[in-house]
Design a protein around this motif. Sequence first.
Motif, short mmCIF file in Angstrom:
data_model
loop_
_atom_site.label_atom_id
_atom_site.label_comp_id
_atom_site.label_asym_id
_atom_site.label_seq_id
_atom_site.Cartn_x
_atom_site.Cartn_y
_atom_site.Cartn_z
N VAL A 49 0.87 -1.16 0.00
CA VAL A 49 0.00 0.00 0.00
C VAL A 49 0.91 1.22 0.00
O VAL A 49 1.89 1.27 0.76
N GLY A 78 -2.70 0.27 -4.12
CA GLY A 78 -2.14 -0.93 -3.51
C GLY A 78 -2.49 -2.17 -4.30
O GLY A 78 -3.28 -2.12 -5.24
N TYR A 129 3.48 -4.43 3.03
CA TYR A 129 4.59 -3.50 2.94
C TYR A 129 4.03 -2.12 2.61
O TYR A 129 3.20 -1.99 1.71
N GLY A 130 4.48 -1.10 3.34
CA GLY A 130 4.03 0.26 3.10
C GLY A 130 5.11 1.09 2.44
O GLY A 130 6.30 0.89 2.71
N GLN A 169 -5.83 -1.89 6.30
CA GLN A 169 -4.46 -1.83 5.80
C GLN A 169 -4.09 -0.40 5.41
O GLN A 169 -3.01 0.08 5.75
N CYS A 170 -4.98 0.29 4.71
CA CYS A 170 -4.72 1.68 4.32
C CYS A 170 -4.61 2.57 5.55
O CYS A 170 -3.72 3.43 5.63
N VAL A 173 -1.21 1.89 7.28
CA VAL A 173 -0.06 2.47 6.56
C VAL A 173 -0.07 3.99 6.71
O VAL A 173 0.98 4.61 6.89
N GLU A 176 1.28 4.70 10.13
CA GLU A 176 2.73 4.46 10.12
C GLU A 176 3.46 5.60 9.42
O GLU A 176 4.51 6.05 9.86
N TRP A 177 2.89 6.06 8.30
CA TRP A 177 3.47 7.21 7.59
C TRP A 177 3.51 8.43 8.51
O TRP A 177 4.53 9.12 8.58
#
Length: 189
Positions: A49, A78, A129-130, A169-170, A173, A176-177
Amino acid sequence: MENLEHQWQTLERFVEIRSPWLTLIGEKLQDDRQRILDYWRVEKTDSVVMITIQNGQFILPKPVYRPGLGQTTLDFPGGRVLPEQTTVDAVSNILRRELGISNCDLIRLDPLNQTGWAINSSFSNQKLYGFIAEIKPKIIVKPEKLISTVYSHNAIGIKNLLQDLTCLQCRAVLLEWQQHEGAIEENLY
């Protein structure tokens, strides 16, 4: 943390159904207390993504229909990492397919994680994986590929985007970003 891995045993694989999208496996397992369990799991290819940004705004493709939910959802670009691909190869293909851009249209393409995050470790081997994909300011992404809503690259934009994203998931991520970018800003001072 205690390692119980060696105490679990696979006794039998009683079902294996393969398709291009996934493999469904039924097994008999013996757990650490000697119980025999029927266990079902899915093997899937990993996925990526990308947080796509241009000129201080998040760039998102138009919502697509998700058969698992029976509705369209807003998502960052993604998709799957095919067995013969690296994650960067997958990112390049996805950016071309979903936004009509290539790696040379980017200022940067940075991974958020080197080791994939388990998506559902009790049921699947799939990892996520982002990536951060920052698009050059003068690149024009075809408007027909994009949503019309604008989400700014600031606290209010992130809050609004989190309200509209249903894909975990989006959302993960994006968070996390946000943590990654905050860590970069802290290191600048």
